[in-house]
Design a protein around this motif. Structure first.
Motif, PDB file in Angstrom:
ATOM      1  N   ILE A 195      -0.660   7.647   5.226  1.00 12.17           N
ATOM      2  CA  ILE A 195      -2.071   7.962   5.454  1.00 12.17           C
ATOM      3  C   ILE A 195      -2.230   9.469   5.271  1.00 12.17           C
ATOM      4  O   ILE A 195      -1.541  10.266   5.917  1.00 12.17           O
ATOM      5  N   HIS A 225     -11.422   3.699   4.917  1.00 10.96           N
ATOM      6  CA  HIS A 225     -10.397   4.321   4.092  1.00 10.96           C
ATOM      7  C   HIS A 225     -10.258   3.585   2.759  1.00 10.96           C
ATOM      8  O   HIS A 225     -10.470   2.379   2.682  1.00 10.96           O
ATOM      9  N   HIS A 226      -9.925   4.338   1.730  1.00  7.48           N
ATOM     10  CA  HIS A 226      -9.532   3.755   0.452  1.00  7.48           C
ATOM     11  C   HIS A 226      -8.028   3.526   0.486  1.00  7.48           C
ATOM     12  O   HIS A 226      -7.311   4.093   1.322  1.00  7.48           O
ATOM     13  N   SER A 227      -7.511   2.734  -0.446  1.00 12.56           N
ATOM     14  CA  SER A 227      -6.070   2.526  -0.519  1.00 12.56           C
ATOM     15  C   SER A 227      -5.661   2.259  -1.957  1.00 12.56           C
ATOM     16  O   SER A 227      -6.480   1.859  -2.800  1.00 12.56           O
ATOM     17  N   ASN A 264      -2.035   0.668  -4.121  1.00 11.16           N
ATOM     18  CA  ASN A 264      -0.684   0.132  -3.976  1.00 11.16           C
ATOM     19  C   ASN A 264       0.285   0.869  -4.903  1.00 11.16           C
ATOM     20  O   ASN A 264      -0.117   1.685  -5.731  1.00 11.16           O
ATOM     21  N   CYS A 318      -6.163   3.089  10.546  1.00  8.63           N
ATOM     22  CA  CYS A 318      -5.144   2.655   9.576  1.00  8.63           C
ATOM     23  C   CYS A 318      -3.950   1.989  10.240  1.00  8.63           C
ATOM     24  O   CYS A 318      -2.971   1.663   9.558  1.00  8.63           O
ATOM     25  N   THR A 320       4.134   3.261   3.624  1.00  9.95           N
ATOM     26  CA  THR A 320       2.695   3.494   3.512  1.00  9.95           C
ATOM     27  C   THR A 320       2.338   4.819   4.179  1.00  9.95           C
ATOM     28  O   THR A 320       2.697   5.066   5.333  1.00  9.95           O
ATOM     29  N   ARG A 338      -3.226   5.701   1.792  1.00 15.51           N
ATOM     30  CA  ARG A 338      -4.561   5.425   2.323  1.00 15.51           C
ATOM     31  C   ARG A 338      -5.227   6.767   2.611  1.00 15.51           C
ATOM     32  O   ARG A 338      -4.577   7.710   3.064  1.00 15.51           O
ATOM     33  N   THR A 394       0.834  -1.202   0.000  1.00 18.48           N
ATOM     34  CA  THR A 394       0.000   0.000   0.000  1.00 18.48           C
ATOM     35  C   THR A 394       0.867   1.250   0.000  1.00 18.48           C
ATOM     36  O   THR A 394       1.742   1.415   0.857  1.00 18.48           O
TER      37      THR A 394
END
Length: 357
Positions: free
Chosen positions: A255, A60-62, A64, A279, A253, A40, A37
């Protein structure tokens, strides 16, 4: 995470080379850990319908690294099709969002120059900034274009690309430009080719531009990577866009904070705490004011942020009392105070354990 010699030399190859283009970091992450990911985030409708209960996670959307690189590349092709060329300046006036980072990287991908304007800048300062760089295009949201209607330097920009909306009266929309399947090759640049221009607030007069070359951004990334090292398991919530860029370069990753940094509200601490919990973020980079507001909210609500591994703050003074307060609600957290300036960051940092509190 693995590092290669090629990774370490990004930005430092003689002459013009694709290896000097900062997008090489994303390209290598797509190869090394494509399904990890990258970002996010939550959206306004989701946040508006959220109960406000910390036991009820904010959805939440994510995306990659492979899919994010594809979004960047497809937008880069669309920008090039509009006539934006290597060396052209493109103003990017967007809130912290996937579209912000997609646009910044897409502009850099084709060798153009991202010009970043803070969302809290005043109308006169926006005009002065535009006058300084003579932009070929601007990428922003509908409300910002309306806000700048009376700013000649911005209203006269030939190419206007709207985010979060349909094309309508604009040259194009981000959604339209990234809808194609064709990709664009990485543009070779010299290490000293401008990648990103940021502006001071203009509080002491006319805003001043800081030129961050591809080599500068690469060197800054390696300095931050060495100073603030991450592990493969870390997830970070950064309040400053430059740290999000560093995270994406490091394969961390990220956020995206669901608050307007320039227009804080009493609900912000609750939203940020919920994001951290939802998250499973164990790191964050906060302004001193955000750090203090989160600490006060947690103290008054009896909340402990036991899961935080490290918090970095900077950009303004912070007192020992405020650091002590945050430590009381996040007892397992390393707290680092980072010092830097627009042109040179980081310069130094101090760990809380070394401060007599």
């Amino acid at each position: 995470m693995p590092r290669t010699d090629a990774y370490k030399t990004i930005g430092f190859v003689d002459g013009e080379s694709t290896q000097n283009n900062c997008i090489s970091y994303l390209e290598k992450h797509r190869e090394m850990f494509s399904k990890k990911t990258a970002l996010r985030w939550t959206d306004k409708p989701t946040l508006a319908s959220w109960t406000g209960n910390l036991s009820d996670p904010v959805p939440h959307h994510s995306i990659n690294f492979e899919d994010f690189y594809s979004k960047v590349n497809r937008l880069a092709f669309g920008l090039k099709n509009l006539g934006i060329k290597k060396g052209n300046c493109v103003i990017i006036f967007l809130p912290m969002s996937v579209e912000l980072y997609q646009a910044m990287f897409a502009v850099m991908q084709i060798g153009a120059i991202s010009v970043f304007l803070d969302s809290w800048a005043r109308r006169t300062h926006l005009g002065a900034s535009a006058d300084t760089v003579s932009p070929k295009a601007m990428i922003s949201f509908e409300g910002a274009f309306q806000f700048c209607k009376e700013v000649p330097e911005i209203d006269q920009i030939p190419i206007k690309i709207v985010a979060f909306a349909e094309k309508n009266n604009f040259t194009a929309s981000i959604a339209e430009l990234e809808s194609g399947e064709r990709l664009v090759e990485l543009t070779p640049v010299t290490g000293d080719h401008p990648a990103l221009i940021t502006f001071t607030t203009g509080s002491s007069g006319r805003p001043k531009g800081a030129n961050r070359t591809h080599q500068f951004l690469s060197a800054q990334h390696h300095a931050l990577d060495a100073t603030i090292p991450y592990t493969d398991e870390d997830a970070d919530l950064p309040a400053f866009p430059i740290f999000s860029l560093n995270n994406l370069a490091a394969g961390v990753t990220t956020i995206i904070p669901a608050v307007d940094i320039g227009s804080p509200t009493p609900r912000d601490p609750l939203i940020l705490i919920s994001q951290l919990k939802s998250c499973q973020a164990n790191c964050c980079t906060l302004s001193p004011s955000m750090l203090v507001e989160i600490a006060k909210y947690c103290q008054s609500s009896g909340i402990k942020l036991e899961f935080l591994r490290r918090v970095v703050t900077g950009g303004a003074p912070i007192s020992n009392d405020d650091l002590r307060l945050f430590k009381s609600i996040a007892p397992k957290t390393e707290i680092w105070v980072l010092y830097g300036s627009t042109e040179v960051e980081p310069i130094a940092h101090l760990e809380l354990s070394l401060i007599h509190i």
